[in-house]
Design an enzyme around this catalytic site. Sequence first.
Site, PDB file in Angstrom:
ATOM      1  N   VAL A   1      38.216  47.966  41.598  1.00 35.69           N
ATOM      2  CA  VAL A   1      38.902  48.719  40.543  1.00 35.69           C
ATOM      3  C   VAL A   1      39.564  49.930  41.180  1.00 35.69           C
ATOM      4  CG1 VAL A   1      38.617  49.987  38.372  1.00 35.69           C
ATOM      5  CG2 VAL A   1      37.256  47.928  38.816  1.00 35.69           C
TER       6      VAL A   1
ATOM      7  N   GLY B   1      30.706  44.458  43.757  1.00 30.06           N
ATOM      8  CA  GLY B   1      32.135  44.702  43.879  1.00 30.06           C
ATOM      9  C   GLY B   1      32.684  44.253  45.220  1.00 30.06           C
TER      10      GLY B   1
ATOM     11  N   MET C   1      23.732  52.516  42.948  1.00 22.03           N
ATOM     12  CA  MET C   1      23.063  53.745  43.376  1.00 22.03           C
ATOM     13  C   MET C   1      23.395  54.881  42.409  1.00 22.03           C
ATOM     14  SD  MET C   1      22.713  53.847  47.486  1.00 22.03           S
ATOM     15  CE  MET C   1      24.347  54.420  47.883  1.00 22.03           C
TER      16      MET C   1
ATOM     17  N   GLN D   1      29.079  44.175  52.542  1.00 22.10           N
ATOM     18  CA  GLN D   1      27.823  44.097  51.794  1.00 22.10           C
ATOM     19  C   GLN D   1      27.770  42.821  50.965  1.00 22.10           C
ATOM     20  OE1 GLN D   1      25.962  47.471  49.359  1.00 22.10           O
ATOM     21  NE2 GLN D   1      27.036  46.330  47.765  1.00 22.10           N
TER      22      GLN D   1
ATOM     23  N   GLY E   1      34.516  51.353  38.394  1.00 27.48           N
ATOM     24  CA  GLY E   1      34.213  50.155  39.178  1.00 27.48           C
ATOM     25  C   GLY E   1      32.880  49.554  38.785  1.00 27.48           C
ATOM     26  N   HIS E   2      31.843  50.415  38.668  1.00 21.47           N
ATOM     27  CA  HIS E   2      30.541  49.939  38.205  1.00 21.47           C
ATOM     28  C   HIS E   2      30.644  49.374  36.786  1.00 21.47           C
ATOM     29  CE1 HIS E   2      29.168  53.166  41.129  1.00 21.47           C
ATOM     30  NE2 HIS E   2      28.562  52.092  41.592  1.00 21.47           N
TER      31      HIS E   2
ATOM     32  N   LEU F   1      27.821  56.414  38.200  1.00 22.99           N
ATOM     33  CA  LEU F   1      28.634  55.280  37.755  1.00 22.99           C
ATOM     34  C   LEU F   1      30.084  55.686  37.493  1.00 22.99           C
ATOM     35  CD1 LEU F   1      26.143  53.548  35.290  1.00 22.99           C
ATOM     36  CD2 LEU F   1      26.424  53.171  37.748  1.00 22.99           C
TER      37      LEU F   1
ATOM     38  N   ARG G   1      31.852  58.329  46.238  1.00 22.07           N
ATOM     39  CA  ARG G   1      32.130  59.387  47.218  1.00 22.07           C
ATOM     40  C   ARG G   1      33.484  60.057  46.986  1.00 22.07           C
ATOM     41  NH1 ARG G   1      28.931  55.786  50.544  1.00 22.07           N
ATOM     42  NH2 ARG G   1      27.213  56.949  51.515  1.00 22.07           N
TER      43      ARG G   1
ATOM     44  N   SER H   1      35.235  55.002  44.045  1.00 17.40           N
ATOM     45  CA  SER H   1      34.013  55.121  44.836  1.00 17.40           C
ATOM     46  C   SER H   1      33.265  56.360  44.379  1.00 17.40           C
ATOM     47  CB  SER H   1      34.347  55.233  46.329  1.00 17.40           C
ATOM     48  OG  SER H   1      33.209  55.614  47.076  1.00 17.40           O
TER      49      SER H   1
END
Length: 535
Positions: A202, A173, A49, A179, A55-56, A52, A213, A211
């Site tokens: 990560v 992830g 989403m 999910q 983790g992405h 980035l 967020r 995250s």
Amino acid sequence: MRLLTSVTALRCYVAQQKRLATNFLHSEEGQLAEVSTWFQTAIGLVPTMGALHEGHLSLIRKARQENRTVIVSIFVNPLQFGPNEDYQRYPRTLEQDAQICEKLGVDAIFAPTPEEMGVPLKNIEGSKVTQVTPPSAMISGLCGRSRLGHFHGVATIVTKLFNLVLPDRAYFGEKDFQQLATIQKIVADLNLPVEIVPCPTVRLANGLALSSRNQYLNASEKEQATVMYRSLQKAKNAFCAGEKNSSRLIALVQQELAKVSILSVEYIELVEPTTLMPIEKVKEKGMLAIATRIGSTRLIDNVILRDRQPIVAIDGPAGAGKSTVARQVAAQLELVYLDTGAMYRAITWLVLQTGIALDHECAIAELADKYEIELTPTSNLQSPVKVWIDGNDVTQVIRTPEVTANVSAIAAQTSVRKSLVRQQKNWGKKGGLVAEGRDIGTHVFPDAEIKIFLTASVKERARRRQRDYEAQGLSSINLKQLEKDIAERDWKDSTRTVSPLRKAEDAVELQTDGLSITEVTGKIVYQYQKHLSRL
């Protein structure tokens, strides 16, 4: 790198990549490829989403290693946000994300609008779009309890992306474990032709899971949020010490979280990782998951609790002595030596026994899926495992000259590799084994407890190979030529576009110049024992 914003452009791009893959398969390069052409031509998808973070980036890097073409989707999906959730303020940083993707070698970004994806700017419950509905048992607990409709929205958009991109692999992830498990279930139940690749969470140095967020939190809140990681580690330590009871493990997490007053707990649950159903006691594997809020910011984290004997994964370049050392380590630790070569020989023997033509890949694929290969340890270092097919001992018959002459042709087939990797991963669920190869620790057993990268200088490996040849009566082999051959093989293995030879980030590198097999074996056994001492 291409930035695609329409479904039409995406379909055109994917079709173009498929044509290039077909041309590659029929080219001289494709015909001479040393690894499966499926790896050489695969498309990898990383659904995101946007906004980035590292983790992405870890997902993108893994996709880049394993696929010829990498597509990153950036789509803030309105269907997965509830009426009172943060859809409007969710971070959108497309220009920055595109720069990151370009640096990482992404081939294309797909960044459509909701209208282009055919979904309205409302949550799934108010939408009239066709929905993909996961099993209710998997989405009614954990995050599904407070985020009604969330997983319907995720499943619907992810399935649309799979249908548009037609990827061979898709990367998710493990932080968003509910999910991940839900998507794995959908892929299995709907027979979607995509491999789901889970990637480790990560974290920052203090343990906080990355995250998008997190940017809602100030510095003090981020520091206090690290209590989530500490609480999970406290429970994991208790589990490793022998505590398997769900209520007592959950209580340990609660006690630790209670130390931070600004944090409110939404749930703490211990579930079976595949079904996501609550369990009272961990028998083989469990996932301990938590969700909390700091102000209006919702955070999740989890840890896998696995009760199995450790796996020793040994990777390294050609000629490093992996096979010999792996046999010795398995014998000393009384573990199963996962003889992957014997598994390919077993399939080859089956093909010859049934009279299937060696180039009849579809029939061989069905055969490989039909039979399960079993390995049992022996005390013989030259033949460290017995090989069984449907209860029949085939250890000796798979070593015949006829099998030897044909095993390379069978091992080169994509379907055979996929089938045997699946069986090897099933072995990993049991634990208690030693395996070696080029991607054992990075692809087959990325969760191995002990990862070793065994290497030696080109000169040392050339000398060892020369000694082996001389022992076979081939004394005229030139040392300089062997060095050249090994150096070329190293270059090919480490620079190929996909599935290159690489040391796993958490692997221990052993430089073996000047060391005997016994000394190298001892160092790996030490790593194994050190791991056990920490439990």
